[in-house]
Design a protein around this motif. Structure first.
Motif, PDB file in Angstrom:
ATOM      1  N   SER A 297       0.816  -1.219   0.000  1.00 37.24           N
ATOM      2  CA  SER A 297       0.000   0.000   0.000  1.00 37.24           C
ATOM      3  C   SER A 297       0.848   1.268   0.000  1.00 37.24           C
ATOM      4  O   SER A 297       0.503   2.262  -0.654  1.00 37.24           O
ATOM      5  N   GLU A 301       0.267   3.882  -3.505  1.00 36.86           N
ATOM      6  CA  GLU A 301      -0.303   5.237  -3.571  1.00 36.86           C
ATOM      7  C   GLU A 301       0.508   6.188  -4.453  1.00 36.86           C
ATOM      8  O   GLU A 301      -0.048   6.804  -5.364  1.00 36.86           O
ATOM      9  N   ILE A 304       0.277   4.854  -8.280  1.00 36.56           N
ATOM     10  CA  ILE A 304      -1.037   4.986  -8.912  1.00 36.56           C
ATOM     11  C   ILE A 304      -1.434   6.457  -9.022  1.00 36.56           C
ATOM     12  O   ILE A 304      -2.020   6.886 -10.031  1.00 36.56           O
ATOM     13  N   LEU A 324      -4.337  -2.276  -2.336  1.00 42.89           N
ATOM     14  CA  LEU A 324      -5.016  -1.025  -2.660  1.00 42.89           C
ATOM     15  C   LEU A 324      -5.480  -0.308  -1.401  1.00 42.89           C
ATOM     16  O   LEU A 324      -5.930  -0.932  -0.440  1.00 42.89           O
ATOM     17  N   CYS A 328      -6.543   4.898  -3.527  1.00 40.99           N
ATOM     18  CA  CYS A 328      -6.211   4.294  -4.824  1.00 40.99           C
ATOM     19  C   CYS A 328      -7.472   3.893  -5.571  1.00 40.99           C
ATOM     20  O   CYS A 328      -7.602   4.167  -6.776  1.00 40.99           O
TER      21      CYS A 328
END
Length: 452
Positions: A297, A301, A304, A324, A328
């Motif tokens: 994670s 971030e 993405i 995710l 996101c």
């Protein structure tokens, strides 16, 4: 269909149209060499996948040769295509045969002959201590490296090891070839980056203990890299300085990449790699396809979110084993032009995705969050042509497919079971799924594939 028959058929069609308008006036007899270069290239494009036939067409005349050579040298390493890398067990025998082809040796010698005289002499001197002789640089009929459009680094390593094994009479382990492989790959990468017109670069290594060339030592890289449209980076070894240098070069010299793919081990996404990937993404004007695997994670971030500047351009998104966050998922729901979405074994997928406005034609959802499967089908199903699902043996979902996905014509299922089943039982379950799909779509010929 034989290559020459197809070529004859296409050519006759072109000449028939041309001659049908000239019945009254007699003109000098036409030959195929009178066709414009653009027409010839279209004809040869039709037979490029017709086996060995296109090679013999080289000998027809100079005109044919000049048109066929660029096609053959767009992907000179294609004998080690991605299908052989992705299914090594299935194609093990064929891979072995291809690896030891005499043509591999000829290919490498041809590339040596394309080296500038100074580079050729330097390489020959360095290899002489390993009892490896390469031909002296000579004038070639064509600048073969110029036609290179697709380059796989792993394929280059395989070509080199194949040739080294033929040059040495005694059987040696791969480890003993590492210095030679590094010298040859460095010289040829320099050639490709200075004299080719690359469109696609697939970067994956074949030898775990062997570092890649130092690309910072190669001058004048911009011409070859400035046209790069596809970059795929697969790496499963500790990150080296040369790896980081390569990624920095991509971000500095490439800004027309439309397809980006990254696949590393989760532990290898250190801060330097994250920054390098983000910089590559931000330096592109129009990313239409993006794929990344194995990120946590805290890595997901920034990567993405760096896609936000390409949110209007993005048509295809693939996330595999990605953790995710809510942020996101919220950003993904804003990629309004997505036509293909793959969420493969990703944690954190939430109902926030259901508020998106894109309507994909291809959807692959491999998740054990069964509570979200039907809502996703209800949301995205009406436009789907291809559907991929990972589900338990759930008959209810199969019975609802037609309601949610009326236009689908290809379905791929990964079926999970709570207990280990023998082969016969798995085949019976596969047959029952096929019967259910056939019942759900009685008037369509659905292509169904099943994995377990």
């Amino acid at each position: 269909m034989p290559a020459y028959y197809l070529l004859f058929k296409v050519t006759c069609k072109l000449f028939t149209k041309k001659q049908s308008k000239q019945i009254v006036i007699k003109r000098p007899k036409k030959t195929i060499s009178d066709l414009p270069v653009e027409c010839m290239q279209q004809i040869f494009d039709c037979i490029r996948d017709q086996g060995e036939g296109i090679y013999s067409a080289l000998l027809v005349n100079r005109y044919w040769c000049r048109n066929i050579i660029p096609i053959l040298w767009e992907q000179p390493f294609q004998r080690f295509s991605k299908v052989y890398h992705s299914q090594p067990t299935k194609y093990l025998k064929d891979r072995s045969l291809r690896l030891h082809q005499p043509s591999n040796n000829k290919l490498l010698y041809t590339l040596f002959s394309c080296l500038p005289e100074q580079d050729n002499q330097t390489l020959a001197f360095k290899l002489s201590q390993y009892r490896v002789k390469i031909p002296k640089s000579q004038q070639t009929l064509f600048n073969y490296a110029y036609f290179l459009q697709e380059f796989s680094y792993k394929d280059l390593e395989l070509i080199i090891i194949s040739s080294l094994q033929r040059w040495y009479t005694n059987s040696l382990l791969h480890d003993s070839f590492y210095p030679q492989i590094h010298l040859i790959s460095t010289a040829l990468c320099k050639l490709f980056l200075q004299r080719s017109n690359l469109q696609s670069l697939y970067f994956e290594k074949n030898f775990a203990k062997l570092d890649i060339p130092n690309f910072t030592e190669i001058d004048n890289k911009r011409p070859a890299l400035s046209q790069l449209s596809h970059f795929s980076f697969t790496y499963s070894e500790p990150i080296t300085t040369n790896i980081l240098n390569l990624l920095k070069i991509i971000s500095n010299f490439c800004n027309h990449i439309t397809s980006l793919e990254f696949n590393l081990k989760s532990a290898d996404y250190n801060i330097d790699i994250r920054v390098a990937i983000v910089n590559i993404i931000k330096s592109q004007y129009k990313i239409t396809h993006f794929s990344i695997e194995n990120i946590s994670s805290d890595v997901a971030e920034p990567i993405i979110f760096s896609l936000k500047s390409n949110s209007f351009n993005l048509l295809s998104l693939r996330l595999s084993h990605v953790q995710l966050t809510e942020s996101c998922v919220d950003l993904i729901s804003q990629f309004n032009n997505l036509n293909s979405l793959t969420i493969d074994n990703c944690d954190g997928l939430s109902n926030e995705i259901l508020y998106s406005h894109f309507l994909p034609q291809k959807l692959i959802i491999n998740t054990l969050q069964q509570d979200i499967t039907l809502p996703l089908l209800r949301k995205f199903g009406k436009n789907l042509k291809f559907l991929g699902l990972s589900i338990y043996y759930d008959i209810y979902i199969a019975e609802r497919l037609l309601d949610f996905c009326p236009r689908v014509d290809k379905i791929h299922l990964n079926i999970y079971t709570d207990v280990a089943l023998d082969y016969e039982e798995l085949k019976r379950k596969e047959a029952s799924w096929k019967n259910i799909i056939k019942s759900a779509y009685p008037h369509k010929n659905i292509h169904l594939s099943v994995d377990y």
